[in-house]
Design an enzyme around this catalytic site. Structure first.
Site, PDB file in Angstrom:
ATOM      1  N   LYS A 244      -5.625  -7.904   0.572  1.00  0.00           N
ATOM      2  CA  LYS A 244      -6.635  -8.552   1.416  1.00  0.00           C
ATOM      3  C   LYS A 244      -6.200  -9.955   1.842  1.00  0.00           C
ATOM      4  CE  LYS A 244     -10.943  -7.599   1.322  1.00  0.00           C
ATOM      5  NZ  LYS A 244     -10.978  -6.463   2.236  1.00  0.00           N
ATOM      6  N   GLY A 245      -5.515 -10.668   0.951  1.00  0.00           N
ATOM      7  CA  GLY A 245      -5.086 -12.016   1.305  1.00  0.00           C
ATOM      8  C   GLY A 245      -4.088 -11.979   2.442  1.00  0.00           C
TER       9      GLY A 245
ATOM     10  N   ASP B 296       0.854  -1.187   0.000  1.00  0.00           N
ATOM     11  CA  ASP B 296       0.000   0.000   0.000  1.00  0.00           C
ATOM     12  C   ASP B 296       0.890   1.237   0.000  1.00  0.00           C
ATOM     13  OD1 ASP B 296      -2.124  -1.729   0.161  1.00  0.00           O
ATOM     14  OD2 ASP B 296      -2.570  -1.341   2.269  1.00  0.00           O
TER      15      ASP B 296
ATOM     16  N   ASN C  56      -3.514  -9.607   4.540  1.00  0.00           N
ATOM     17  CA  ASN C  56      -4.124  -9.083   5.771  1.00  0.00           C
ATOM     18  C   ASN C  56      -4.901 -10.175   6.517  1.00  0.00           C
ATOM     19  OD1 ASN C  56      -3.119  -6.515   5.433  1.00  0.00           O
ATOM     20  ND2 ASN C  56      -4.998  -5.671   4.547  1.00  0.00           N
TER      21      ASN C  56
ATOM     22  N   ALA D  82      -8.955  -2.422   7.111  1.00  0.00           N
ATOM     23  CA  ALA D  82      -8.763  -3.864   7.338  1.00  0.00           C
ATOM     24  C   ALA D  82      -9.558  -4.409   8.520  1.00  0.00           C
ATOM     25  CB  ALA D  82      -7.289  -4.224   7.471  1.00  0.00           C
ATOM     26  N   ALA D  83     -10.576  -3.677   8.976  1.00  0.00           N
ATOM     27  CA  ALA D  83     -11.442  -4.219  10.044  1.00  0.00           C
ATOM     28  C   ALA D  83     -12.083  -5.514   9.572  1.00  0.00           C
ATOM     29  CB  ALA D  83     -12.520  -3.207  10.424  1.00  0.00           C
ATOM     30  N   GLY D  84     -12.536  -5.506   8.315  1.00  0.00           N
ATOM     31  CA  GLY D  84     -13.190  -6.698   7.767  1.00  0.00           C
ATOM     32  C   GLY D  84     -12.225  -7.874   7.680  1.00  0.00           C
ATOM     33  N   ASP D  85     -10.996  -7.620   7.290  1.00  0.00           N
ATOM     34  CA  ASP D  85     -10.009  -8.708   7.187  1.00  0.00           C
ATOM     35  C   ASP D  85      -9.658  -9.253   8.574  1.00  0.00           C
ATOM     36  OD1 ASP D  85      -9.931  -8.487   4.416  1.00  0.00           O
ATOM     37  OD2 ASP D  85      -8.348  -6.969   4.480  1.00  0.00           O
TER      38      ASP D  85
ATOM     39  N   GLY E  42      -3.480   1.784  11.155  1.00  0.00           N
ATOM     40  CA  GLY E  42      -2.794   0.798  10.327  1.00  0.00           C
ATOM     41  C   GLY E  42      -3.698  -0.353   9.928  1.00  0.00           C
TER      42      GLY E  42
END
Ligand code: ADP
Length: 306
Positions: free
Chosen positions: A40-41, A13, A43, A242-245, A280
Site C-alpha cells: 500500500k505504501g 505481489d 502504491n 489499488a483504486a483506493g491507493d 494491474g
C-alpha cells in the site's frame, strides 16, 4: 510542486489466477502466475508521483531479488528512494489467489517491512520539507505512530489510510489530520455500517474524514461543515485493485496544491476511475496529463449534498 513523503510498505505481489480457490488440504492447478510490485505504501507513492508530486518513500525492501525489483519499480516511477532501507532478509510479499469470480484470498508476509519499527536518521528532516505525510497500516504501528506524531509536530499534514483494518491507538488518531478509510474499514473502526454515521463517529477523533465508497464515489466530513458526497465517474471497471491507493495519492497531491476538499476529491475520483478501467495495481495508475484530460469531461456534474 507538492512534496509528499510516504511512510509505508513495499510488497511483491505473487498472484496466482485459478478457476476456483483450493480448499484446505487441496491442490488445484492455476492458469497463470504474475509477480507485481505493490504494497500500500509503494502504491500510494507511485500514484502521487504520477499525479504530479515530488514523492519520497520511507520504508524497507529486503536483500532478496524482490527487493531489487521493488526498489527499481519505485525509481522508475520517479519516486525518491534515498531513505528506502535495505533490510537483511526477504522483502515483504503478498500471496494472492484470484479466482474466476474475481474473489481473492491473500496472505501478507511483512518481511523487510517488519523491520521498520521507528524512524531512522534523515527521516525527520525529509518529513519536515514535505507538504504531507501519507501513512497506512502495513508497517509496525510504532513507526506509523512515530511518523504521524513527528509530522504533526512539524506542522506537516498527515493522511492515514487505516488499512488493513484494525483498531487504531488514540495517539495515532490524535496525530491524524485526514483519515481516508474505505466503507468497510470505516465500519470496522466504528461498528457503524452507514458511512455517514461512521464519518460522524470518526470526527470525534480526527478533524477531517474522507470515506471512499467504491463506484458510489466518496464522502467528506469535517467538524465545522456539512458532509457531502462526490460521485465517481461512471466507468466500466475491469480491475479495482489499488483504486483506493490511487485515490489517496491523487487526493494528497490536489490538497497539497491548495484545491478545496470537494474539487480535490473530484480530481482524485477521476484518477481512480481511470485506474479501475485498466488491469494491474501501480501499472494502472494514471499520469497527471491523463487525469487532467479526463477530468475536463467529468466536470460540471451535479454534486449531491447528503
Ligand atoms: P478500496 O480500493 O480501498 O477498496 P474503494 O473501493 O472505495 O476503495 O475505491 C476507492 C475509489 O476508487 C472510490 O472512491 C472511487 O473514486 C474509485 N472507484 C472504485 N471503484 C470504482 C468504480 N467501479 N467506478 C468508478 N470509480 C471507482
Amino acid at each position: 510542486m507538492t512534496s509528499i513523503v510516504v511512510l509505508g510498505s513495499t510488497n511483491m505481489d505473487l498472484v496466482a489466477f485459478v478457476d476456483r480457490a483450493p480448499a484446505r488440504g487441496e491442490t488445484v492447478t492455476g492458469r497463470e502466475f504474475r509477480t507485481i510490485p505493490g504494497g500500500k505504501g509503494a502504491n500510494q507513492a507511485v500514484a502521487a508521483a504520477r499525479a504530479g508530486a515530488d514523492v519520497s518513500m520511507i520504508g524497507a525492501v529486503g536483500t532478496d531479488e524482490f527487493g531489487a525489483r521493488l526498489h527499481a519499480a519505485l525509481e522508475s516511477a520517479g519516486v525518491d528512494t534515498d531513505l528506502l532501507r535495505a533490510a537483511e532478509g526477504p522483502s515483504g510479499t503478498a500471496h494472492i489467489v484470484v479466482d474466476d469470480e474475481g474473489g481473492n484470498a491473500i496472505v501478507v508476509v511483512p518481511g523487510a517491512n517488519g523491520t521498520v519499527t521507528s524512524l531512522d536518521h534523515g527521516d525527520e528532516a525529509l518529513i519536515a520539507t514535505s507538504d504531507a505525510l501519507l501513512l497506512q497500516l502495513e508497517l509496525p504501528l510504532s513507526a506509523v505512530i512515530e511518523g504521524a506524531v513527528t509530522a504533526r509536530r512539524l506542522g506537516v499534514r498527515t493522511v492515514l489510510t487505516p488499512a488493513p483494518a484494525r483498531q487504531l491507538p488514540p495517539e495515532l488518531l490524535a496525530a491524524t489530520d485526514l483519515l481516508v478509510p474505505n466503507e468497510h474499514e470505516a465500519a470496522a473502526l466504528t461498528g457503524l455500517a452507514d458511512p455517514r454515521a461512521a464519518a460522524t463517529a470518526l470526527l470525534a477523533h480526527v478533524p477531517e474524514v474522507v470515506i471512499t465508497l467504491g463506484a458510489a464515489g466518496s464522502l467528506y466530513a469535517a467538524r465545522d461543515r456539512e458532509p457531502f458526497t462526490v460521485p465517481a465517474p461512471h466507468v466500466r471497471a475491469v480491475d479495482t485493485t489499488a483504486a483506493g491507493d490511487t485515490f489517496v495519492g491523487a487526493l494528497a497531491v490536489a490538497l497539497g496544491e491548495g484545491l478545496p476538499a470537494r474539487e480535490a476529491m473530484a480530481w482524485a475520483s477521476t484518477a481512480a476511475a481511470l485506474s479501475v478501467q485498466r488491469e494491474g495495481a501501480s501499472s494502472s495508475m494514471p499520469y497527471r496529463s491523463e487525469i487532467d484530460a479526463a477530468h475536463d469531461s467529468f466536470t460540471g456534474r451535479e454534486v449531491d449534498t447528503v
